[in-house]
Structures are given as structure tokens and as C-alpha cells.
Design a protein around this motif. Structure first.
Motif, PDB file in Angstrom:
ATOM      1  N   THR A 172     -46.033  46.383   8.055  1.00 40.62           N
ATOM      2  CA  THR A 172     -44.650  46.063   8.390  1.00 40.62           C
ATOM      3  C   THR A 172     -43.921  47.244   9.000  1.00 40.62           C
ATOM      4  OG1 THR A 172     -44.604  44.515   6.544  1.00 40.62           O
ATOM      5  CG2 THR A 172     -42.491  45.176   7.465  1.00 40.62           C
ATOM      6  N   GLU A 173     -44.088  48.424   8.418  1.00 39.89           N
ATOM      7  CA  GLU A 173     -43.365  49.603   8.927  1.00 39.89           C
ATOM      8  C   GLU A 173     -43.746  49.892  10.370  1.00 39.89           C
ATOM      9  OE1 GLU A 173     -42.616  54.313   7.836  1.00 39.89           O
ATOM     10  OE2 GLU A 173     -43.755  53.018   6.464  1.00 39.89           O
ATOM     11  N   ALA A 174     -45.051  49.780  10.681  1.00 39.94           N
ATOM     12  CA  ALA A 174     -45.484  50.011  12.058  1.00 39.94           C
ATOM     13  C   ALA A 174     -44.936  48.943  12.985  1.00 39.94           C
ATOM     14  CB  ALA A 174     -47.014  50.032  12.118  1.00 39.94           C
ATOM     15  N   GLN A 227     -35.503  45.773  17.440  1.00 43.05           N
ATOM     16  CA  GLN A 227     -34.125  45.304  17.573  1.00 43.05           C
ATOM     17  C   GLN A 227     -33.563  44.800  16.243  1.00 43.05           C
ATOM     18  OE1 GLN A 227     -32.303  45.536  20.402  1.00 43.05           O
ATOM     19  NE2 GLN A 227     -34.057  46.538  21.350  1.00 43.05           N
ATOM     20  N   LEU A 228     -34.448  44.438  15.309  1.00 42.35           N
ATOM     21  CA  LEU A 228     -34.008  43.921  14.013  1.00 42.35           C
ATOM     22  C   LEU A 228     -33.767  45.087  13.058  1.00 42.35           C
ATOM     23  CD1 LEU A 228     -36.281  40.790  13.547  1.00 42.35           C
ATOM     24  CD2 LEU A 228     -33.841  40.856  14.021  1.00 42.35           C
ATOM     25  N   VAL A 229     -32.515  45.257  12.672  1.00 41.20           N
ATOM     26  CA  VAL A 229     -32.117  46.412  11.874  1.00 41.20           C
ATOM     27  C   VAL A 229     -32.190  46.070  10.388  1.00 41.20           C
ATOM     28  CG1 VAL A 229     -30.281  48.076  11.415  1.00 41.20           C
ATOM     29  CG2 VAL A 229     -30.577  47.137  13.718  1.00 41.20           C
ATOM     30  N   GLY A 230     -33.029  46.809   9.657  1.00 41.89           N
ATOM     31  CA  GLY A 230     -33.099  46.640   8.209  1.00 41.89           C
ATOM     32  C   GLY A 230     -33.620  45.293   7.751  1.00 41.89           C
ATOM     33  N   GLN A 231     -34.491  44.654   8.547  1.00 43.43           N
ATOM     34  CA  GLN A 231     -34.982  43.309   8.214  1.00 43.43           C
ATOM     35  C   GLN A 231     -36.504  43.289   8.087  1.00 43.43           C
ATOM     36  OE1 GLN A 231     -32.888  41.179   7.380  1.00 43.43           O
ATOM     37  NE2 GLN A 231     -30.983  41.832   8.307  1.00 43.43           N
ATOM     38  N   GLY A 247     -23.378  39.024  10.809  1.00 40.64           N
ATOM     39  CA  GLY A 247     -23.749  40.355  11.259  1.00 40.64           C
ATOM     40  C   GLY A 247     -25.152  40.778  10.906  1.00 40.64           C
ATOM     41  N   SER A 248     -25.888  39.927  10.208  1.00 41.22           N
ATOM     42  CA  SER A 248     -27.237  40.309   9.792  1.00 41.22           C
ATOM     43  C   SER A 248     -28.232  40.263  10.949  1.00 41.22           C
ATOM     44  CB  SER A 248     -27.722  39.410   8.649  1.00 41.22           C
ATOM     45  OG  SER A 248     -27.658  38.044   9.020  1.00 41.22           O
ATOM     46  N   GLY A 249     -27.863  39.595  12.044  1.00 43.53           N
ATOM     47  CA  GLY A 249     -28.730  39.568  13.216  1.00 43.53           C
ATOM     48  C   GLY A 249     -29.543  38.295  13.350  1.00 43.53           C
ATOM     49  N   LEU A 275     -32.331  36.394   6.177  1.00 44.08           N
ATOM     50  CA  LEU A 275     -32.055  37.770   6.572  1.00 44.08           C
ATOM     51  C   LEU A 275     -31.093  38.384   5.563  1.00 44.08           C
ATOM     52  CD1 LEU A 275     -31.546  37.322  10.421  1.00 44.08           C
ATOM     53  CD2 LEU A 275     -33.654  37.781   9.175  1.00 44.08           C
ATOM     54  N   ARG A 276     -31.190  39.674   5.380  1.00 44.14           N
ATOM     55  CA  ARG A 276     -30.341  40.365   4.409  1.00 44.14           C
ATOM     56  C   ARG A 276     -29.304  41.214   5.126  1.00 44.14           C
ATOM     57  NH1 ARG A 276     -34.929  44.673   2.245  1.00 44.14           N
ATOM     58  NH2 ARG A 276     -35.140  45.865   4.184  1.00 44.14           N
ATOM     59  N   THR A 277     -28.333  41.680   4.384  1.00 41.64           N
ATOM     60  CA  THR A 277     -27.347  42.592   4.948  1.00 41.64           C
ATOM     61  C   THR A 277     -28.002  43.949   5.178  1.00 41.64           C
ATOM     62  OG1 THR A 277     -25.532  41.495   3.780  1.00 41.64           O
ATOM     63  CG2 THR A 277     -25.130  43.737   4.579  1.00 41.64           C
ATOM     64  N   PRO A 278     -28.007  44.444   6.423  1.00 39.94           N
ATOM     65  CA  PRO A 278     -28.673  45.731   6.684  1.00 39.94           C
ATOM     66  C   PRO A 278     -27.967  46.872   5.951  1.00 39.94           C
ATOM     67  CG  PRO A 278     -28.192  44.546   8.730  1.00 39.94           C
ATOM     68  CD  PRO A 278     -27.446  43.849   7.635  1.00 39.94           C
ATOM     69  N   PRO A 279     -28.702  47.829   5.423  1.00 42.78           N
ATOM     70  CA  PRO A 279     -28.071  48.978   4.764  1.00 42.78           C
ATOM     71  C   PRO A 279     -27.378  49.873   5.781  1.00 42.78           C
ATOM     72  CG  PRO A 279     -30.445  49.289   4.909  1.00 42.78           C
ATOM     73  CD  PRO A 279     -30.176  47.886   5.363  1.00 42.78           C
ATOM     74  N   PRO A 280     -26.304  50.559   5.362  1.00 49.98           N
ATOM     75  CA  PRO A 280     -25.562  51.429   6.291  1.00 49.98           C
ATOM     76  C   PRO A 280     -26.433  52.474   6.962  1.00 49.98           C
ATOM     77  CG  PRO A 280     -24.328  51.132   4.247  1.00 49.98           C
ATOM     78  CD  PRO A 280     -25.673  50.521   4.027  1.00 49.98           C
ATOM     79  N   GLU A 281     -27.424  52.997   6.238  1.00 52.86           N
ATOM     80  CA  GLU A 281     -28.267  54.036   6.805  1.00 52.86           C
ATOM     81  C   GLU A 281     -29.043  53.513   8.018  1.00 52.86           C
ATOM     82  OE1 GLU A 281     -28.354  53.005   3.666  1.00 52.86           O
ATOM     83  OE2 GLU A 281     -27.261  54.627   2.663  1.00 52.86           O
ATOM     84  N   ALA A 282     -29.539  52.271   7.921  1.00 56.99           N
ATOM     85  CA  ALA A 282     -30.292  51.693   9.036  1.00 56.99           C
ATOM     86  C   ALA A 282     -29.379  51.412  10.227  1.00 56.99           C
ATOM     87  CB  ALA A 282     -30.984  50.400   8.582  1.00 56.99           C
ATOM     88  N   ILE A 283     -28.157  50.967   9.946  1.00 62.15           N
ATOM     89  CA  ILE A 283     -27.200  50.691  11.026  1.00 62.15           C
ATOM     90  C   ILE A 283     -26.828  51.982  11.745  1.00 62.15           C
ATOM     91  CG2 ILE A 283     -24.901  49.822  11.568  1.00 62.15           C
ATOM     92  CD1 ILE A 283     -25.159  47.934   9.191  1.00 62.15           C
TER      93      ILE A 283
END
Length: 402
Positions: free
Chosen positions: A2-4, A13-17, A56-58, A183-191
């Protein structure tokens, strides 16, 4: 894996998902095997999907990304092939996007879409239909879509997007035939990271925008790049402690409504004029000489129909802007409750911590909760087509008295 995947190709393009990327990536790989004539595990790829998550979750970004991966020549969403590039840019012949510009999606629009979706792919691997805001489908439109989802063409995929706070707005019969991806709410760090890396925003400004956007990636970018957006947010957050006199009720209500109307007008003006000009030119309405009278009449009728749609779109834009302001207000009162209870949870408006602490010292938890409920009731009322000004004035009256 997943990380790769999330760091590669269209998936970045998908932030924190990450969990959603893993599901969609596996489905895209299975779809590629189906195209090659290979057998796949039942359910690995399905013809109808419902992408849901908080604002806003994308959701629409996830749908477009998945569409690109389905059209990818490698089946991975590489981001470099023609299928990925055209699908991501919205120009792929076999990816159809429905974005409701008014308050709903009509049955006529959905019937035309279903008919077009029944065709075999012309240049890509799949015929992909993306329906943003599927919760805006009218009953007739839902029935038209249901028939297609129940008996889908062999190479057609339906991607529906809907907010998770009102899942019942999507017909239960349609939901039961879709594979659900939350989809979840992206964490601030990822945004903050994506604002810096993708948009070149100063890290300090990106960190601030990410901390106050409520997990909404698009809004974080607007706050970081648009001073007017920052000023409007600041004006909204002055309301809770600014209601000192009875006259302030009407002044604050007028400010909220005027800001929403101004946003809608500003966003629509250039686009509306361009659409009218292009339509008249296409229909020969600005022509001169003999035999142009009928063309002018047809062009005038088409322009009137266009203006009706534009008015509906402006109304939706105004309500969406007003709803964003109400979400900010609700988050302020939520922060007051968090502070007064000593819960230690993260604040939605950390840059207004002093005002939140002052309010927590002035109001009882019961009165704060009544204020929060008034904001939520105002959102519900506007959703039920109560005139925004009446709903907002009633809300602000409660905000003052508590």
C-alpha cells in the motif's frame, strides 16, 4: 504494497486514504486481468461502487483516480500512459462525469447517461460513469440508474460519490447493489505535506491551513492561496463573541447571507458569460444577413434555458458556501464544549484558542450545546428549502441568547 502504491502514479492524488487505495488498487489490477481474459476471484472487481466519506475527504478525486487506473495500459494507475493522463484530465472518451450544477440530477439527464453507458468502450478498457453527489439524484433519476446497475453492460463501471453524513439520501436499492468504499478524514500532517509538495505552498502556511480546514483538502488549498477565503472565515468566527446587542443579530445574519451571495456571484459571473457567448455562437444567434431569424429565435430559446440552469447552479453555490460557514460555526461551539469539559481533544480552530477559552468561561455547557444545536438545525432547515435568510436569522437569535 500500500505505501508504495499511494506514492506512485495516479494514486498519490488521494491524501491520507491508504485503506481505500489498497481496495481500489486491487480492484484495478483484477479489472486488468479481466480485460486480458484471465479469471479472477469473484468480487475482486465489481460493476458498481459507492465512494462515501465526510466533506473534503476526496470522494470525487478517488473516483477519477480509480477511473484512470481502470483505463491504465498497465492496470496499475501508472500515471504516465495515455489512458491515465486523459482520464485524469477529464478528456477520456470512455469516462463520463456527471457533476450536478443545480440542486438535483434530473431523470432526463440520467436516462441519457445510462443509454450512453450501455455502449462498448471505444478507446479504453472500460466504460466508466462517475456520478458526483449521487445523493442529489431525484427519485426518477434513481430509478433510471437502478435499472442499469441491476443489469449492467459487460464493460461498464458505475462510480457513485456521496457524503457519509447522509447515506440515506442514496436509494437503499442502489446502495445494496454497490460495493462500498469508505474514505476517512485525512490527517492534517498529510494535507500539509501535499500542499507543500504539490502546490508549492510555504510550509508554515500549509501547516496552518491543514490545521483549520476540518480535513477538507480543497478548502485547505483555498485558505492557503486565497486571502478572501481567509477573511471570510475570520468574519464567521467573530460572530459567536460579537453578538452583544439585539441589532447584532440582523447584522451578522446579513453578513453571512451577503458573503454567500457574493461568493456565488463571483464564482458564476465569468463562467456564465462565457457559456452564453459560446452557445449563441454555436447556434448562429449572432449571425447577420438573410435567413438568420429562425437561428436567432432558436438561440434565444437555448440561452433562456441555459440561464435557468445557471440560476439553479448559483443557488446551489450560494447554499454550499453558506453551509461551509455554518460548519465553521458548529466547529467553534464544539471546540468550546471540548475546552469546558477538559477533554484535551484537538481543536478544529486552534488559531482561535483564546476566543474559545473565553467563551468556555462565559457560557455553561448547556447553553453552548443549545447554540451548537441551533447551527445544526439551520443547516437542516436550509437543506429542506427554508429561505436561507429566515433560517439564519432564527439561528443567530439563539446564538445570542444561548
Amino acid at each position: 504494497m500500500t505505501e508504495a502504491l499511494v506514492r506512485a502514479g495516479v494514486w498519490k492524488q488521494l491524501v491520507g486514504q491508504e485503506p481505500a487505495v489498497e481496495i481500489l488498487g486491487a480492484a484495478a489490477a483484477a479489472a486488468a486481468r479481466i480485460v486480458d481474459g484471465e479469471s479472477v476471484t469473484p468480487g475482486a472487481m465489481t460493476h458498481a461502487w459507492l465512494l462515501t466519506g465526510p466533506p473534503g475527504s476526496g470522494r470525487s478525486v478517488a473516483a477519477r483516480t480509480f477511473a484512470a487506473a481502470l483505463q491504465c495500459s498497465t492496470g496499475t494507475g501508472c500515471g504516465g500512459c495515455n489512458g491515465c493522463r486523459t482520464a485524469a484530465a477529464g478528456t477520456h472518451a470512455d469516462v463520463r462525469l456527471v457533476v450536478p450544477e443545480g440542486l438535483s440530477i434530473s431523470v432526463a439527464e440520467m436516462r441519457a447517461l445510462v443509454q450512453a453507458a450501455a455502449r462498448r468502450p471505444s478507446t479504453g478498457h472500460w466504460q466508466v460513469v462517475i456520478i458526483e453527489d449521487a445523493d442529489r439524484l431525484t427519485e426518477g433519476a434513481s430509478n433510471a440508474l437502478l435499472k442499469a446497475v441491476e443489469e449492467p453492460p459487460e464493460r461498464t463501471v458505475f462510480l457513485l460519490c456521496a457524503p457519509s453524513d447522509h447515506p440515506e439520501d442514496v436509494s437503499v436499492t442502489i446502495r445494496s447493489r454497490c460495493r462500498l468504499v469508505n474514505l476517512r478524514t485525512p490527517p492534517p500532517e498529510a494535507i500539509a505535506q501535499v500542499l507543500v509538495e504539490r502546490d508549492g505552498i510555504d510550509p508554515e502556511l500549509a501547516e496552518w491551513a491543514a490545521s483549520v480546514c476540518g480535513g477538507h483538502v480543497g478548502r485547505a488549498r483555498r485558505l492557503a492561496t486565497d486571502e478572501n477565503s481567509r477573511n471570510r472565515r475570520a468574519a464567521v468566527l467573530r460572530i459567536p463573541l460579537g453578538l452583544r446587542r439585539p441589532s447584532d443579530v440582523f447584522a451578522c445574519a446579513d453578513e453571512l447571507i451577503s458573503a454567500a451571495e457574493g461568493d456565488a456571484t463571483e464564482e458564476s459571473k465569468v463562467r456564465d458569460e462565457s457559456e452564453r457567448s459560446e452557445l449563441r455562437t454555436a447556434m448562429g444567434g449572432d449571425g447577420t444577413g438573410k435567413g438568420v431569424a429562425s437561428a436567432k429565435r432558436a438561440a434565444d430559446a437555448a440561452v433562456r434555458a441555459l440561464e435557468k440552469r445557471q440560476k439553479s447552479r448559483a443557488t446551489r453555490t450560494q447554499r454550499d458556501t453558506l453551509d461551509l460557514a455554518l460548519v465553521d460555526l458548529a466547529a467553534f461551539y464544539r471546540d468550546v464544549l471540548v475546552t469546558s469539559s477538559g477533554a484535551g481533544a484537538r481543536l478544529n480552530h486552534p488559531d482561535h484558542a483564546a476566543d474559545i477559552t473565553a467563551a468556555a468561561g462565559q457560557w455553561s455547557p448547556d447553553s453552548t450545546l443549545r447554540r451548537l444545536e441551533a447551527v445544526l438545525a439551520c443547516r437542516d432547515a436550509i437543506g429542506l428549502n427554508v429561505k436561507p435568510r429566515i433560517a439564519v436569522e432564527a439561528m443567530v437569535t439563539t446564538l445570542r441568547h444561548g
